[in-house]
Scaffold this motif. Structure first.
Motif, PDB file in Angstrom:
ATOM      1  N   CYS A 315       0.656  -0.846   0.020  1.00 48.67           N
ATOM      2  CA  CYS A 315      -0.067   0.376  -0.092  1.00 48.67           C
ATOM      3  C   CYS A 315       0.651   1.493  -0.191  1.00 48.67           C
ATOM      4  O   CYS A 315       1.128   1.152   0.319  1.00 48.67           O
ATOM      5  CB  CYS A 315      -1.201  -0.048   1.267  1.00 48.67           C
ATOM      6  SG  CYS A 315      -2.446   1.331   1.336  1.00 48.67           S
ATOM      7  N   ARG A 316       0.264   2.219  -0.910  1.00 43.70           N
ATOM      8  CA  ARG A 316       1.262   2.791  -1.317  1.00 43.70           C
ATOM      9  C   ARG A 316       0.557   4.502  -0.601  1.00 43.70           C
ATOM     10  O   ARG A 316       1.363   5.396  -1.117  1.00 43.70           O
ATOM     11  CB  ARG A 316       2.022   3.472  -2.426  1.00 43.70           C
ATOM     12  CG  ARG A 316       2.800   2.511  -2.952  1.00 43.70           C
ATOM     13  CD  ARG A 316       3.084   1.870  -4.285  1.00 43.70           C
ATOM     14  NE  ARG A 316       4.310   3.681  -4.878  1.00 43.70           N
ATOM     15  CZ  ARG A 316       4.532   3.645  -5.983  1.00 43.70           C
ATOM     16  NH1 ARG A 316       4.137   2.795  -6.648  1.00 43.70           N
ATOM     17  NH2 ARG A 316       5.356   4.517  -6.209  1.00 43.70           N
ATOM     18  N   CYS A 317      -0.382   4.573   0.046  1.00 50.61           N
ATOM     19  CA  CYS A 317      -0.997   6.182   0.829  1.00 50.61           C
ATOM     20  C   CYS A 317       0.001   7.029   1.078  1.00 50.61           C
ATOM     21  O   CYS A 317      -0.632   8.156   0.988  1.00 50.61           O
ATOM     22  CB  CYS A 317      -1.597   5.192   2.131  1.00 50.61           C
ATOM     23  SG  CYS A 317      -3.347   4.540   1.760  1.00 50.61           S
ATOM     24  N   CYS A 330      -0.037   3.125  -8.054  1.00 50.58           N
ATOM     25  CA  CYS A 330      -0.009   1.929  -6.873  1.00 50.58           C
ATOM     26  C   CYS A 330      -0.427   0.407  -7.806  1.00 50.58           C
ATOM     27  O   CYS A 330      -1.572   0.420  -8.406  1.00 50.58           O
ATOM     28  CB  CYS A 330      -1.038   2.299  -5.884  1.00 50.58           C
ATOM     29  SG  CYS A 330      -1.181   0.988  -5.316  1.00 50.58           S
ATOM     30  N   LEU A 332      -1.572  -1.894  -6.689  1.00 55.54           N
ATOM     31  CA  LEU A 332      -2.871  -2.645  -5.884  1.00 55.54           C
ATOM     32  C   LEU A 332      -4.061  -1.943  -6.712  1.00 55.54           C
ATOM     33  O   LEU A 332      -5.273  -1.981  -6.353  1.00 55.54           O
ATOM     34  CB  LEU A 332      -2.661  -2.672  -4.195  1.00 55.54           C
ATOM     35  CG  LEU A 332      -1.674  -3.175  -3.712  1.00 55.54           C
ATOM     36  CD1 LEU A 332      -0.857  -3.108  -2.584  1.00 55.54           C
ATOM     37  CD2 LEU A 332      -1.090  -4.911  -4.592  1.00 55.54           C
ATOM     38  N   CYS A 337      -7.462  -3.675  -4.796  1.00 56.20           N
ATOM     39  CA  CYS A 337      -7.660  -2.663  -3.647  1.00 56.20           C
ATOM     40  C   CYS A 337      -8.747  -2.033  -4.232  1.00 56.20           C
ATOM     41  O   CYS A 337      -8.794  -1.768  -5.205  1.00 56.20           O
ATOM     42  CB  CYS A 337      -6.392  -1.716  -3.283  1.00 56.20           C
ATOM     43  SG  CYS A 337      -6.190  -0.308  -2.434  1.00 56.20           S
ATOM     44  N   CYS A 346      -6.979   5.178   2.182  1.00 54.36           N
ATOM     45  CA  CYS A 346      -7.241   6.104   1.209  1.00 54.36           C
ATOM     46  C   CYS A 346      -8.256   5.544  -0.044  1.00 54.36           C
ATOM     47  O   CYS A 346      -8.618   6.410  -0.269  1.00 54.36           O
ATOM     48  CB  CYS A 346      -5.683   6.498   0.503  1.00 54.36           C
ATOM     49  SG  CYS A 346      -4.761   7.325   1.388  1.00 54.36           S
ATOM     50  N   MET A 347      -8.314   4.393   0.491  1.00 52.70           N
ATOM     51  CA  MET A 347      -9.564   3.713  -0.426  1.00 52.70           C
ATOM     52  C   MET A 347     -10.627   3.859   0.274  1.00 52.70           C
ATOM     53  O   MET A 347     -11.772   3.702  -0.099  1.00 52.70           O
ATOM     54  CB  MET A 347      -8.813   2.280  -0.826  1.00 52.70           C
ATOM     55  CG  MET A 347      -9.976   2.143  -2.160  1.00 52.70           C
ATOM     56  SD  MET A 347      -9.699   3.075  -3.542  1.00 52.70           S
ATOM     57  CE  MET A 347      -8.982   2.090  -4.697  1.00 52.70           C
TER      58      MET A 347
HETATM   59  S1  SF4 Z   1      -4.183   2.134  -4.281  1.00 55.69           S
HETATM   60 FE1  SF4 Z   1      -4.683   1.246  -2.539  1.00 55.69          FE
HETATM   61  S2  SF4 Z   1      -3.130  -0.138  -1.558  1.00 55.69           S
HETATM   62 FE2  SF4 Z   1      -2.430   1.743  -2.943  1.00 55.69          FE
HETATM   63  S3  SF4 Z   1      -2.419   3.258  -2.118  1.00 55.69           S
HETATM   64 FE3  SF4 Z   1      -4.569   3.419  -3.038  1.00 55.69          FE
HETATM   65  S4  SF4 Z   1      -4.869   2.292  -0.818  1.00 55.69           S
HETATM   66 FE4  SF4 Z   1      -2.673   1.733  -1.059  1.00 55.69          FE
END
Ligand code: SF4
Lengths: 374, 77
Positions: A315-317, A330, A332, A337, A346-347
């Motif tokens: 996760c790169r929040c 990101c 994911l 995600c 952030c999701m």
């Molecule tokens: S897409 Fe999902 S995993 Fe990637 S930074 Fe956002 S919240 Fe984190």
């Protein structure tokens, strides 16, 4: 709706966009403008503002989603309080944010007590109605929310409510903006300052950024014309090689802000260092409950120490929150995600940049369409 | 958390008030905005009115935006 439709006029929007393009063309380099506030990020994507802008203006999102910058330790603590039988009250956005091991929603399914509230006053009401419970309100949010929590603590004192406490995780926006401009990796040519935080702290709170760091700042509202005019004012400053604080949102924001709210915050809180997700500890960027009101401080009366915590792998929040990457960078993002299976805050939050991109980001939709046609 | 839609204050009694958004009525706490009057449009955050809409500034901004060209000191570009 009054004060909404006036600020969504297509013709005017086009006119301002045209002017922005003309100025941007004569600046002739990439201009990176950061919208600090999650509600701005939402409006920008929802109204497709980026599509009206010339290619050399890049709008990047900042750390203005309170749920998102709240670190895992805080959620871990809240989970432990639930495990210990406290009744936790919270804004709804916090429920599904994954902590290191668990989340509020998971603790609930294990029999923990949690109630979603719309206002800290509702949490106070719950404390009053259930005197046998120890009620903890999860106090997260910026300068817009902190005075509402301060007011609730003062109400608890006045009404003699003794079973109400706050797990104080409030954060202050200007110190985070300072950290961002001092970070060489994050290049920011101008700030769209958060409208509602500014309603409390006033436009004067950003003056140091213009004066000491030479960064243009414009306080802006949330309708399309507001945002476009905010961008227009920023690029005009950049064109004139100037850095000042301007206020586009004078219908709501004054130079000094809401003095009553600031006074209540000062009475109840003290400024302290605070840990931000992705940004680490920022000096004097948080609020904690001061000695006079310490009886409402959950952490003081029922201390919980978190010695280790972990972030979800991949996760790169943290980078998203500093405008270093866009959500789709990101790996994911989208799969696996997404809002029904969030990996990071952030999701989860409706003000979270990943969530906003998932719902409104056109690239993402294009990707989905392509996937379907294959 | 934040409602960016200004809503009309329709009743006030001490620090307790009621706002109307569309056809929905909602309770609002006025502790942070004691000087507000019935009929004013307010911005509500977490159940509290935090700011009042300044009608004069609305008109001024709309006038500025609708002018033939917005002069922001950039000269003719
Ligand atoms: S897409 Fe999902 S995993 Fe990637 S930074 Fe956002 S919240 Fe984190």
């Amino acid at each position: 709706m009054k004060y909404i439709s006036e600020f969504r006029d297509h013709k005017l929007a086009r006119k301002i966009a045209l002017r922005i393009s003309r100025i941007a063309r004569s600046i002739d380099r990439e201009i990176r403008l950061m919208e600090v506030c999650g509600t701005h990020a939402l409006a920008i994507l929802k109204f497709a503002i980026k599509e009206l802008l010339p290619p050399n203006i890049n709008l990047v999102s900042g750390p203005g989603c309170p749920v998102c910058v709240t670190p895992n330790q805080y959620i871990d603590k809240a989970c432990i309080y639930m495990q210990r039988g406290f009744l936790v009250t919270t804004f709804g956005d916090m429920m599904r944010v994954p902590g290191s091991q668990s989340s509020l929603v998971r603790e609930k399914s294990r029999g923990g007590k949690v109630k979603i509230v719309y206002s800290p006053v509702d949490a106070l009401r719950i404390a009053k109605s259930y005197p046998q419970e120890k009620v903890i309100f999860l106090g997260i949010g910026f300068e817009t929310t902190a005075p509402t929590v301060a007011a609730s603590i003062l109400m608890a004192e006045e009404d003699g409510i003794k079973n109400f406490m706050v797990l104080c995780g409030h954060k202050l926006i200007p110190p985070a903006m300072k950290t961002l401009v001092e970070n060489k990796r994050v290049r920011i040519d101008g700030f769209l300052c958060p409208g509602h935080v500014s309603a409390i702290i006033g436009s004067e709170a950003y003056e140091f950024l213009a004066r000491d760091y030479n960064v243009p700042c414009v306080v802006t509202g949330f309708e399309p014309l507001d945002i476009l005019q905010g961008i227009n004012l920023l690029v005009s400053q950049i064109y004139r090689k100037e850095a000042i604080v301007e206020n586009e949102y004078t219908r709501i924001v004054t130079q000094k802000g809401n003095l009553k709210a600031k006074d209540l915050m000062e009475r109840v809180f003290k400024v302290s260092d605070s840990y931000w997700r992705g940004m680490g500890v920022i000096k004097s960027s948080g609020l904690s409950i001061n000695e006079d009101y310490s009886r409402y401080d959950a952490q003081l009366h029922y201390p919980v120490e978190i010695t280790s915590f972990k972030e979800k792998k991949g996760c790169r929040c943290g980078e998203v929150l500093q405008g270093l990457i866009e959500p789709r960078e990101c790996m994911l993002f989208g799969d696996p995600c997404n809002p029904s299976n969030p990996f990071g805050p952030c999701m989860v939050s409706v003000e979270g940049v990943c969530n906003i991109y998932y719902r409104f980001g056109s690239d993402h939709k294009v990707e989905k369409l392509n996937a379907r046609s294959n | 958390m934040c409602l960016a839609i200004p809503s009309k204050l329709i009743s006030k009694e001490g620090t307790k008030g009621e706002i109307e958004i569309g056809n929905i009525k909602r309770e609002v706490n006025l502790t942070l905005l004691p000087e507000v009057r019935i009929g004013d449009y307010v911005l509500v955050h977490a159940g509290f009115a935090i700011s009042k809409v300044d009608e004069k500034d609305v008109q001024e901004l709309l006038k500025l935006l609708s002018m033939a060209d917005i002069d922001l000191g950039c000269g003719k570009i």
